[in-house]
Design a protein around this motif. Structure first.
Motif, PDB file in Angstrom:
ATOM      1  N   GLY A   1      16.568   3.165 -54.884  1.00  0.00           N
ATOM      2  CA  GLY A   1      15.504   3.224 -53.882  1.00  0.00           C
ATOM      3  C   GLY A   1      14.135   3.503 -54.473  1.00  0.00           C
ATOM      4  O   GLY A   1      13.109   3.258 -53.843  1.00  0.00           O
TER       5      GLY A   1
ATOM      6  N   ASP B   1      11.249   1.064 -54.382  1.00  0.00           N
ATOM      7  CA  ASP B   1      10.391   0.977 -53.203  1.00  0.00           C
ATOM      8  C   ASP B   1       9.457   2.169 -53.074  1.00  0.00           C
ATOM      9  O   ASP B   1       8.781   2.313 -52.061  1.00  0.00           O
ATOM     10  CB  ASP B   1      11.254   0.886 -51.929  1.00  0.00           C
ATOM     11  CG  ASP B   1      11.699  -0.544 -51.654  1.00  0.00           C
ATOM     12  OD1 ASP B   1      11.410  -1.420 -52.493  1.00  0.00           O
ATOM     13  OD2 ASP B   1      12.325  -0.783 -50.609  1.00  0.00           O
ATOM     14  N   GLU B   2       9.457   3.041 -54.071  1.00  0.00           N
ATOM     15  CA  GLU B   2       8.625   4.249 -54.012  1.00  0.00           C
ATOM     16  C   GLU B   2       7.857   4.394 -55.324  1.00  0.00           C
ATOM     17  O   GLU B   2       8.100   5.321 -56.097  1.00  0.00           O
ATOM     18  CB  GLU B   2       9.514   5.492 -53.827  1.00  0.00           C
ATOM     19  CG  GLU B   2      10.494   5.436 -52.685  1.00  0.00           C
ATOM     20  CD  GLU B   2       9.876   5.853 -51.357  1.00  0.00           C
ATOM     21  OE1 GLU B   2       8.706   6.297 -51.367  1.00  0.00           O
ATOM     22  OE2 GLU B   2      10.546   5.714 -50.323  1.00  0.00           O
ATOM     23  N   PRO B   3       6.891   3.493 -55.576  1.00  0.00           N
ATOM     24  CA  PRO B   3       6.220   3.508 -56.884  1.00  0.00           C
ATOM     25  C   PRO B   3       5.501   4.821 -57.195  1.00  0.00           C
ATOM     26  O   PRO B   3       5.398   5.197 -58.358  1.00  0.00           O
ATOM     27  CB  PRO B   3       5.238   2.335 -56.808  1.00  0.00           C
ATOM     28  CG  PRO B   3       5.161   1.958 -55.375  1.00  0.00           C
ATOM     29  CD  PRO B   3       6.431   2.390 -54.730  1.00  0.00           C
ATOM     30  N   ARG B   4       5.039   5.523 -56.165  1.00  0.00           N
ATOM     31  CA  ARG B   4       4.346   6.784 -56.429  1.00  0.00           C
ATOM     32  C   ARG B   4       5.332   7.812 -56.969  1.00  0.00           C
ATOM     33  O   ARG B   4       5.074   8.508 -57.943  1.00  0.00           O
ATOM     34  CB  ARG B   4       3.708   7.316 -55.150  1.00  0.00           C
ATOM     35  CG  ARG B   4       2.894   8.568 -55.385  1.00  0.00           C
ATOM     36  CD  ARG B   4       2.409   9.209 -54.103  1.00  0.00           C
ATOM     37  NE  ARG B   4       2.259   8.222 -53.027  1.00  0.00           N
ATOM     38  CZ  ARG B   4       1.566   8.435 -51.918  1.00  0.00           C
ATOM     39  NH1 ARG B   4       0.937   9.569 -51.756  1.00  0.00           N
ATOM     40  NH2 ARG B   4       1.502   7.519 -50.965  1.00  0.00           N
TER      41      ARG B   4
ATOM     42  N   SER C   1       2.414  -5.480 -57.623  1.00  0.00           N
ATOM     43  CA  SER C   1       1.909  -4.764 -56.465  1.00  0.00           C
ATOM     44  C   SER C   1       0.398  -4.902 -56.411  1.00  0.00           C
ATOM     45  O   SER C   1      -0.241  -5.235 -57.409  1.00  0.00           O
ATOM     46  CB  SER C   1       2.288  -3.291 -56.582  1.00  0.00           C
ATOM     47  OG  SER C   1       1.558  -2.521 -55.659  1.00  0.00           O
ATOM     48  N   GLU C   2      -0.177  -4.644 -55.236  1.00  0.00           N
ATOM     49  CA  GLU C   2      -1.630  -4.612 -55.113  1.00  0.00           C
ATOM     50  C   GLU C   2      -2.188  -3.267 -55.572  1.00  0.00           C
ATOM     51  O   GLU C   2      -3.395  -3.081 -55.646  1.00  0.00           O
ATOM     52  CB  GLU C   2      -2.050  -4.840 -53.644  1.00  0.00           C
ATOM     53  CG  GLU C   2      -1.566  -6.150 -53.032  1.00  0.00           C
ATOM     54  CD  GLU C   2      -2.090  -7.339 -53.803  1.00  0.00           C
ATOM     55  OE1 GLU C   2      -3.303  -7.391 -54.050  1.00  0.00           O
ATOM     56  OE2 GLU C   2      -1.274  -8.210 -54.179  1.00  0.00           O
ATOM     57  N   GLN C   3      -1.268  -2.311 -55.803  1.00  0.00           N
ATOM     58  CA  GLN C   3      -1.677  -0.943 -56.096  1.00  0.00           C
ATOM     59  C   GLN C   3      -1.316  -0.557 -57.530  1.00  0.00           C
ATOM     60  O   GLN C   3      -0.301  -1.005 -58.052  1.00  0.00           O
ATOM     61  CB  GLN C   3      -0.934   0.038 -55.174  1.00  0.00           C
ATOM     62  CG  GLN C   3      -1.058  -0.265 -53.696  1.00  0.00           C
ATOM     63  CD  GLN C   3      -2.414   0.123 -53.147  1.00  0.00           C
ATOM     64  OE1 GLN C   3      -2.855   1.238 -53.373  1.00  0.00           O
ATOM     65  NE2 GLN C   3      -3.076  -0.788 -52.461  1.00  0.00           N
TER      66      GLN C   3
ATOM     67  N   HIS D   1      -0.638   2.990 -59.760  1.00  0.00           N
ATOM     68  CA  HIS D   1      -0.448   4.436 -59.678  1.00  0.00           C
ATOM     69  C   HIS D   1      -0.655   5.011 -61.073  1.00  0.00           C
ATOM     70  O   HIS D   1      -0.100   4.510 -62.039  1.00  0.00           O
ATOM     71  CB  HIS D   1       0.955   4.759 -59.157  1.00  0.00           C
ATOM     72  CG  HIS D   1       1.206   4.165 -57.802  1.00  0.00           C
ATOM     73  ND1 HIS D   1       1.015   4.869 -56.640  1.00  0.00           N
ATOM     74  CD2 HIS D   1       1.587   2.923 -57.426  1.00  0.00           C
ATOM     75  CE1 HIS D   1       1.275   4.087 -55.598  1.00  0.00           C
ATOM     76  NE2 HIS D   1       1.633   2.905 -56.045  1.00  0.00           N
TER      77      HIS D   1
ATOM     78  N   VAL E   1     -10.326   5.967 -54.442  1.00  0.00           N
ATOM     79  CA  VAL E   1      -8.889   6.155 -54.230  1.00  0.00           C
ATOM     80  C   VAL E   1      -8.617   6.678 -52.829  1.00  0.00           C
ATOM     81  O   VAL E   1      -9.449   7.329 -52.214  1.00  0.00           O
ATOM     82  CB  VAL E   1      -8.305   7.214 -55.187  1.00  0.00           C
ATOM     83  CG1 VAL E   1      -8.482   6.798 -56.614  1.00  0.00           C
ATOM     84  CG2 VAL E   1      -8.935   8.568 -54.930  1.00  0.00           C
ATOM     85  N   TYR E   2      -7.416   6.381 -52.377  1.00  0.00           N
ATOM     86  CA  TYR E   2      -6.950   6.931 -51.125  1.00  0.00           C
ATOM     87  C   TYR E   2      -6.381   8.328 -51.369  1.00  0.00           C
ATOM     88  O   TYR E   2      -6.514   9.222 -50.561  1.00  0.00           O
ATOM     89  CB  TYR E   2      -5.876   6.015 -50.553  1.00  0.00           C
ATOM     90  CG  TYR E   2      -5.545   6.307 -49.128  1.00  0.00           C
ATOM     91  CD1 TYR E   2      -6.485   6.047 -48.133  1.00  0.00           C
ATOM     92  CD2 TYR E   2      -4.326   6.835 -48.775  1.00  0.00           C
ATOM     93  CE1 TYR E   2      -6.195   6.317 -46.817  1.00  0.00           C
ATOM     94  CE2 TYR E   2      -4.028   7.100 -47.455  1.00  0.00           C
ATOM     95  CZ  TYR E   2      -4.968   6.841 -46.481  1.00  0.00           C
ATOM     96  OH  TYR E   2      -4.688   7.109 -45.170  1.00  0.00           O
TER      97      TYR E   2
ATOM     98  N   ARG F   1      -9.671  -1.263 -58.720  1.00  0.00           N
ATOM     99  CA  ARG F   1     -10.360   0.016 -58.924  1.00  0.00           C
ATOM    100  C   ARG F   1      -9.645   0.912 -59.935  1.00  0.00           C
ATOM    101  O   ARG F   1     -10.085   2.026 -60.196  1.00  0.00           O
ATOM    102  CB  ARG F   1     -10.419   0.794 -57.599  1.00  0.00           C
ATOM    103  CG  ARG F   1     -11.333   0.201 -56.534  1.00  0.00           C
ATOM    104  CD  ARG F   1     -11.141   1.020 -55.254  1.00  0.00           C
ATOM    105  NE  ARG F   1     -12.168   0.776 -54.265  1.00  0.00           N
ATOM    106  CZ  ARG F   1     -12.007   0.007 -53.193  1.00  0.00           C
ATOM    107  NH1 ARG F   1     -10.847  -0.609 -52.998  1.00  0.00           N
ATOM    108  NH2 ARG F   1     -12.985  -0.153 -52.323  1.00  0.00           N
TER     109      ARG F   1
END
Lengths: 411, 411
Positions: B132, B135-138, B234-236, B238, B282-283, B308
């Motif tokens: 899993g 699905d949790e790149p962070r 991904s678009e992100q 980390h 950043v968010y 960014r």
């Protein structure tokens, strides 16, 4: 109402709620204004979200930096968010500091600077939050489930919509602030080590001469459909499922809560034991009661590997339908004890209590005491639960999946 | 030690810690046994994780289902997990129910059934948890950062390693249980509405005749390197970053905590204001102090869009280096107030307190009182902070990224 609770609505329509808690030094505050994503103007979904950030970028006599520094200098642990019905501003700290902070929260909702530079940053962050959902398929699933289950605008994503966020301007934000940040219907709740008379006079001082009534330009529309698949390349499939239930104000509220506890409360809940512990189909599975102001639903989630996804959905539906055959006395007893234990635990947290009394007032127009909640739980009998389950068969399901391919859905 | 705290080590090496809290009905318990992922046998990384699930599948006179039902019938809100140093079993409920549950927790750690059928399910769930992570790149980033930053086996993923989990057998689990679920060095902490004498005699009754000493087959090895990129479409992107700091037992502990608060505490923290609020890069961004038993580190995280990402990393490093120029008196004052406020809030939560006193004993061999913590915070001066920052320049960075392409790292 015992000495523990306090409720007062000012002439301007702002309601002050309070709960005095023994043995704590802290207090927590929740301030709800009627600017939720459901009252965002039709083509500006996300306006409340950006506004709830923007009002914190300078207010009253303080610019953005001064405001942040000042609130941190009081030691206030803060949070803010836009929800379905409201924008919420919360803080917790030593009770005296929360009292001191009230004047500044009045500045924030009544006299924000809404600076243009801050607007660009606030909108950028909202857009980034949305973009980040691609890396959070579970969160994406739950957002899509609400969109496809609840009537619009109640099912809107509280993070907003990309096209709409891009259309916002600082001038539109200013209009929106004037339209919706108004005292009528707003709720300010404080729980902890407080004195009611002092609290009331402080709130009156800072919020008493606020006046106005929010506009509510809401046109309710049905959701786009009942089933939806969102394609996402992944080893995992996320499954969300929802079906209508009774509203929170129903006499049967705790009957439904108890049935849902049997399904998914504690570790002896049926979903956990059958789907996770026995069959190891999923890493995570749950179901819960969730409500808008006038509408209750049961929502369920399961996340699993693609090869187990169909079996998981089938098993989840089968357990939900099996609930109609009734629950057992030991299951009900455990559900009651579990719910009472969590009520007691929440009763010891200032943040949890101020959130609860604010929610109570919004949904029911009054605070429920902890004793009232305890008695309502005790009053649920096995006959009531099983009678209810027999008469309210689950159906009219909304089913949403996020993953590499759609599943076979029940007809 | 005031009337509020209690500490006792039994002859078998189990330490009982307790904190009496005014004004609460509840209690919370934490039980730590020396079976963490860092003491997992060399080629069986994840054994502690599977074991912490498996011991709950039947113990003493109760099979798996009976055990779950019984603990739910006490209303115990439970959690369990394998960490770096320990496996942890926790519960919270009405204080009397937590006391009743002690006998069953003794069954769980001392007399688990370790059933073969349960083993397959427990291992399957551990493997699914690992899968899993895609699905949790962070979460994946933070796991990889620990792996690349801390020496092995302390940097191991507490969820285990796929190849190793696949090698486990029920017989190996039984051996591992005997080797590591032992009283010597174990910690049982309770906080809430309790009576010390009763608690001590109950714990003595159920855990007093437990005996043994865990084996610790640990060979410490350096991490594989200082920088790592994990490719993920991904678009992100980390970004995780870590550098060595002083251990928790150092006299300068609160000096470092305060400097880290200036960097990333509250909303006036430098990372939040400079990187998020002003530049909207950043968010999400944060930094914090984190420690193993003997080794402290500063860790930082930022998640952002790919375009960014480089600017975010550069800005993050620049803010970390700028800290060496010193902090201001208002920054320090806010940091102190914030840390004291959160100490007070935590002091009102039974779960938080029992976790804290257990951690204190593990790291320091004794409980720190809330007053001691408050005084230590007060004793930090601006000179001490700035002197420390000048003498301990950040460096020897570990930098890990998860995203579609590597970033330029500082040389």
């Amino acid at each position: 109402m015992s000495d523990r609770y306090f409720q007062h609505t000012f002439p301007n329509g702002l309601t002050l709620l309070a709960e005095k808690m023994a043995g704590v030094q802290s207090a927590a505050m929740t301030l709800l204004v009627n600017a939720g994503v459901s009252t965002d103007p039709v083509d500006r979904c996300g306006s409340a979200t950006v506004l709830s950030d923007l009002v914190l970028r300078g207010a009253g006599a303080r610019d953005s930096r001064q405001l942040t520094d000042y609130l941190d200098s009081l030691g206030l642990q803060r949070s803010s968010s836009a929800g379905v019905h409201h924008s919420r501003f919360g803080c917790a700290a030593l009770a005296t500091k929360v009292m001191t902070g009230l004047a500044t929260y009045a500045d924030i909702v009544r006299r924000p600077h809404l600076p243009e530079a801050g607007f660009d940053a606030a909108r950028d962050l909202a857009l980034q939050g949305l973009a980040g959902l691609d890396d959070e398929p579970r969160q994406k699933l739950l957002i899509k489930l609400r969109e496809w289950h609840f009537p619009s605008p109640y099912g809107r994503n509280t993070m907003g919509r990309k096209e709409d966020l891009e259309k916002l301007t600082i001038d539109l934000m200013k209009v929106d602030h004037t339209d919706r940040y108004q005292p009528h219907g707003a709720i300010l709740a404080v729980a902890g080590n407080i004195d009611f008379a002092t609290l009331k006079s402080e709130v009156e001082k800072y919020f008493g001469d606020w006046s106005g009534r929010p506009t509510e330009p809401v046109k309710v529309m049905p959701p786009p459909g009942r089933t939806h698949h969102e394609d996402q390349q992944s080893e995992q499939t996320h499954i969300g499922l929802a079906y209508p239930s009774i509203p929170e104000t129903s006499d049967d509220y705790y009957v439904v809560r108890m049935a849902t506890e049997v399904l998914s409360g504690g570790m002896s809940g049926r979903l956990f034991t059958e789907i996770r512990e026995k069959r190891a189909l999923v890493y995570s599975v749950w179901a819960g009661y969730t409500a808008l102001k006038d509408q209750g639903s049961i929502m369920a989630y399961a996340g699993t590997s693609n090869d187990r996804a169909q079996a998981t959905l089938d098993c989840l539906l089968s357990e939900i339908h099996r609930l109609s055959d009734g629950v057992t006395q030991p299951e009900l007893d455990r559900a009651k004890i579990g719910l009472k234990a969590s009520t007691i635990m929440q009763g010891e947290s200032t943040s949890s209590r101020c959130g609860s009394i604010a929610h109570d007032f919004f949904v029911r127009g009054r605070i429920r005491t902890l004793d009232e909640i305890k008695n309502a739980i005790d009053a649920v009998t096995l006959d009531r639960v099983n009678d209810f389950l027999k008469k309210h068969l689950p159906g009219n399901f909304t089913i949403v999946t996020v993953g590499p391919k759609p599943l076979n859905l029940p007809t």
